[in-house]
Design an enzyme around this catalytic site. Structure first.
Site, short mmCIF file in Angstrom:
data_model
loop_
_atom_site.label_atom_id
_atom_site.label_comp_id
_atom_site.label_asym_id
_atom_site.label_seq_id
_atom_site.Cartn_x
_atom_site.Cartn_y
_atom_site.Cartn_z
N LYS A 78 13.14 -33.38 -39.74
CA LYS A 78 12.79 -33.23 -41.15
C LYS A 78 12.05 -31.92 -41.35
CE LYS A 78 10.39 -35.77 -44.88
NZ LYS A 78 9.61 -36.95 -45.25
N SER A 159 11.58 -39.75 -49.19
CA SER A 159 11.85 -38.32 -49.18
C SER A 159 12.65 -37.84 -47.98
CB SER A 159 10.52 -37.55 -49.21
OG SER A 159 9.79 -37.79 -48.02
N SER A 183 8.95 -43.30 -47.30
CA SER A 183 9.96 -42.26 -47.11
C SER A 183 10.78 -42.35 -45.84
CB SER A 183 9.31 -40.88 -47.17
OG SER A 183 9.16 -40.51 -48.50
N1 GLN Z 1 8.56 -42.15 -52.90
C1 GLN Z 1 7.16 -42.05 -52.63
C2 GLN Z 1 6.60 -40.88 -53.36
O1 GLN Z 1 7.29 -40.31 -54.12
C3 GLN Z 1 6.90 -41.97 -51.17
C4 GLN Z 1 7.22 -40.65 -50.59
C5 GLN Z 1 6.90 -40.58 -49.15
O2 GLN Z 1 6.73 -41.60 -48.48
N2 GLN Z 1 6.77 -39.35 -48.68
O3 GLN Z 1 5.47 -40.51 -53.22
#
Ligand code: GLN
Length: 495
Positions: A78, A159, A183
């Site tokens: 990532k 994400s 995420s």
């Molecule tokens: N979808 C969540 C957010 O927008 C979690 C994102 C994540 O875990 N990085 O913050």
């Protein structure tokens, strides 16, 4: 022999050991797959030359009997993990061109164990999102399509959507992710793969671009529960460079898998039965409960009464920490600089141009909840509720060893859907955020298909530091579900 891009890590390690194929051959097959699926836009940077160099070195080590735990296994990383000599952007324009001079602790450990890096995968900008539609480098496309023939491009989740899409498309054998509020688990569910977020503090955050430091936790996507256990071991462990890293032994999780769930108690939190939850999600959950029972577990009903406050709490704490963490992007030290008339103008112009809309929204929310007058009403209040949410889990774990819930309230949605309303997008995290606030380990395992033919995951949440139980329950679900469906574009290419 199975086709080289369709093996698990465990199988590939055996094949390498038996000399059925070399790390160079294995890596080349995945580099070819990466080129085949470029239209998914899963990678921001491909590093085929580096991968081949690493693969050659791996073959040499193995020939000398010096192979590490992941020697020759091609992974996707990532683009939130700093990688020495390879651009690291967090999918943001503000970091375009930033080439770290060091590796994150997690990537350094994977390379120490012999892993090969195929490239850096796209994400929502600064890991803020659930759909991979906020990346400066464009949307990532889920390799899965609805079975209704509509052919709409679907989101891979977020994400860590580049990583999950790449693994689902058989471009890599495993992929790193980070999970702040879901995420890893939500994109794993959307892409029909397995993903684990360990206990907060298990994997070092050093060299991982920070979003919300008290929540951010690296983890891993794999094709099987066993694979995630193997890779997680390499990534985990104490790191003096991260002040929240835990000084604890890292168990040999993979070596302890394989049994049934006899003697185990699995809790079913009643508050996760949400109004308006699609029937197929409820059905999948019931199926998961039945599987756990068949494997010998006792099912107990538990209550997590503060669940409904988890999302609002998260969306105060995460933006607050983000607004503070992202203050460092000022055009002076990293990436983009837009020259202004004076220093303040340079800061403002750089940030105005460098950050996307979602990141700006979070910075504004974060700054607001931290400002004098609102700090007590929002930020301090949220911290108190966070403690209550943790206590809910602690109470529940007096009655059970792990919790079983759906991972997400829906299957993957189409790109563009949920874009009009940020709150609707935030609802994606309703089942994953509570465990993040409590710092607990969580995992998503593919368990079935929606009516539209899309993958759906079940989530297992464990006690702090008890990844083993999470993995064991995950494996029982995996065995019972026997999820073997693949995206049509992958089966077609393989044919
Ligand atoms: N979808 C969540 C957010 O927008 C979690 C994102 C994540 O875990 N990085 O913050």
């Amino acid at each position: 022999m199975t086709e080289l891009t369709h093996m698990t890590v465990a199988q590939a390690l055996k094949g390498l050991e038996n000399k059925d194929f070399s790390a160079v051959e294995l890596t080349q097959a995945h580099i070819d797959a990466m080129a085949n699926y470029r239209h998914l836009n899963a990678f921001i940077v491909e590093t085929p030359d580096l991968a081949m160099d690493q693969a050659k070195a791996s073959d040499e080590r193995r020939a000398k009997g010096e192979a590490g735990a992941l020697d020759g296994i091609p992974l996707a990383i990532k683009d939130l993990f700093c990688t020495k000599g390879v651009q690291t952007t967090a999918s943001s324009k503000i970091l375009e061109g930033f080439v770290p001079r060091y590796d994150s602790t997690v990537t350094a450990r994977l390379f120490r164990d012999g892993a090969v890096m195929l490239g850096k995968t796209a994400l929502d900008e600064f890991a803020m999102g659930s759909s991979n539609t906020t990346s400066y480098f464009g949307n990532v496309i889920n390799p899965w399509k609805r079975s209704d023939g509509s052919n709409a491009d679907l989101v891979p989740g977020g994400s860590s959507g580049g990583s999950s899409a790449a693994l689902a498309a058989r471009i890599c054998m495993g992929a790193t992710g980070t999970d702040t509020g879901g995420s890893i688990r939500q994109p794993a569910s959307f892409c029909g793969i397995t993903g684990i977020k360990p206990t907060y503090g298990r994997c070092s955050r050093w060299g991982v671009v920070a979003f919300a430091s008290s929540l951010d936790q690296p983890g891993i996507f794999g094709r099987s529960v066993e694979d995630t256990a193997i890779m997680l071991k390499s990534m985990s462990g104490f790191d003096p460079k991260d002040s929240t890293s835990a000084d604890r032994d890292v168990p040999d999780w993979a070596g302890q898998l394989g049994g049934d769930l006899k003697g185990m108690k699995i809790g079913i939190p009643k508050e996760y039965r949400m109004d308006g939850m699609p029937e197929e999600i409820e059905k999948l959950w019931q199926q998961g409960i039945a599987w756990a029972k068949e494997s010998g577990a006792e099912i107990v009903d538990v209550s997590l009464p503060h669940t409904k406050y988890a999302l609002p709490t998260y969306y105060i704490i995460a933006p607050a920490e983000a607004s503070s963490n992202l203050a460092r992007y000022d055009g002076v030290r990293y990436g983009l600089r837009v020259e202004g008339q004076d220093l303040t103008d340079t800061y403002e112009s750089t940030r105005a141009e460098g950050f996307g809309d979602e990141v700006k929204r979070r910075i504004m929310i974060g700054t607001y909840v931290l400002s004098a007058g609102y700090y007590d009403a929002y930020y301090i209040k949220a911290q108190k509720v966070r403690r209550l949410i943790l206590q809910d889990f602690e109470k529940a774990y007096e009655q059970c060893d792990a919790l079983l819930t759906p991972t997400a309230p829906s299957a993957a949605f189409a790109i563009g859907e949920n874009e009009d309303d940020p709150i609707k997008m935030y609802l994606n995290d309703v089942f994953t955020v509570p465990a993040s606030l409590a710092g607990l380990p969580g995992m998503s395992v593919p368990a079935g298909l929606s009516a539209d033919g899309l993958p759906l995951g079940l989530q297992i949440i464990g006690k702090a530091w008890d990844e083993l139980t999470v993995l064991k329950v995950g494996q029982a679900i995996e065995r019972a579900a026997n999820f073997s469906a693949l995206p049509e574009m992958v089966t077609k290419k393989a044919a």
